[in-house]
Design an enzyme around this catalytic site. Structure first.
Site: not given
Length: 297
Positions: A21-23, A25, A27, A140, A169
């Site tokens: 998820g590095a694309n 936020g 990440g 979280s 979640y």
């Protein structure tokens, strides 16, 4: 670690880090810091166009590779696609979904548990013999609202109770911690040098937070969110700081762990239930088909 910032990140030259998820936020915020510090960062992302756009903003060595944690065939393809003899210093399990409407993954799992837990569980299992230093699993503070009951077959997929997106979640974030702590116990029992650490960003202005405009989401946030750059600090500390102990959790040092600088935090009693962790681990192996073979190096 009082006031620990990106200036305290040790030199990362010669190290390889996978960030899922590095694309966007957290990440991409973590990726920028790691790359500037000298690491080669493998940006493991579902959306390749967004990942390449994000990579263009990073000053350093990056490689974009496709990974969809909501599809176990993609997880296996990612693991198989890494160079056969390539070793990884750090795996950061960051990608996930937050408070999305009811739905299922490509493999038929409820979307939160499938994307946030089962995907990373499978990925880590397929790569564990390559990870030399540490596995960081991002959870979280809302894990405290999560519940994982005894009937895992039905409970994980919300098949026999009314679906609620925030509790779903929270359940997946509790699963993240149960997994991270159980992984550390197994690595330690096998006398492995690799450690497992958890981290959470507090309340950060990520895409998921911005997208949710519900009253429940605003109440859970509890006020203004800190920047993704601040939210990434606990993750970066867990991934790079010398002397971090396996089986710990890093979070913000502010009020109610909502914001601030990295510090060791205590997670819920449920997250430290070894019986629940063992049951979840066994069920996760059954659901993903990935069985860990952790032995001494």
């Amino acid at each position: 670690m009082t006031g620990w910032t990106t200036a305290d990140v040790p030199d990362q030259h010669g190290r390889t880090v996978i960030v899922t998820g590095a694309n966007s936020g957290l990440g991409v915020a973590a990726t920028r810091v790691l790359a500037v510090a000298g690491a080669k960062v493998i940006m493991a992302c579902r959306d390749q166009d967004r990942a390449r756009s994000a990579a263009a903003t990073v000053d350093g060595d990056t490689e974009v590779r496709r990974l969809d944690l909501a599809d176990l065939s993609s997880v296996r393809a990612f693991a198989d696609g890494l160079d056969g003899d390539a070793e990884v210093d750090v795996l950061i399990n960051n990608a996930g979904v937050m408070a999305v409407p009811k739905g299922t993954t490509a493999d038929g799992f409820e979307r939160h548990i499938g994307t946030n837990h089962l995907g990373p569980f499978a990925l880590t299992g397929l790569l564990i013999d390559r990870v030399r230093d540490r596995v960081v699993t991002v959870t979280s503070g809302l894990h405290r609202l999560g519940r994982i009951r005894g009937d895992l077959n039905n409970d994980l997929n919300w098949e026999h109770r009314r679906y609620q997106r925030w509790p779903a979640y929270a359940q997946s974030k509790l699963a993240n911690l149960l997994f991270a702590y159980e992984l550390e116990r197994r690595l330690s029992a096998a006398d492995r040098r690799t450690i497992s650490v958890a981290a959470h960003p507090g309340v950060a202005a990520t895409e998921g937070m911005r997208r949710d405009t519900s009253l429940q989401g605003k109440l859970l946030a509890g006020g203004p969110a800190q920047s993704p750059e601040m939210g990434a600090l606990p993750i970066l500390y867990a991934a790079t700081a010398p002397g971090v102990a396996g089986g710990t959790c890093v979070g913000p040092d502010g009020f109610a762990q909502r914001n601030g600088y990295p510090t060791l935090v205590r997670s819920s009693r449920a997250s430290r239930d070894t019986g629940s962790a063992a049951r979840l681990w066994a069920r996760s192996e059954d659901l993903t088909g990935v069985r860990y073979a952790i032995g001494p190096v």
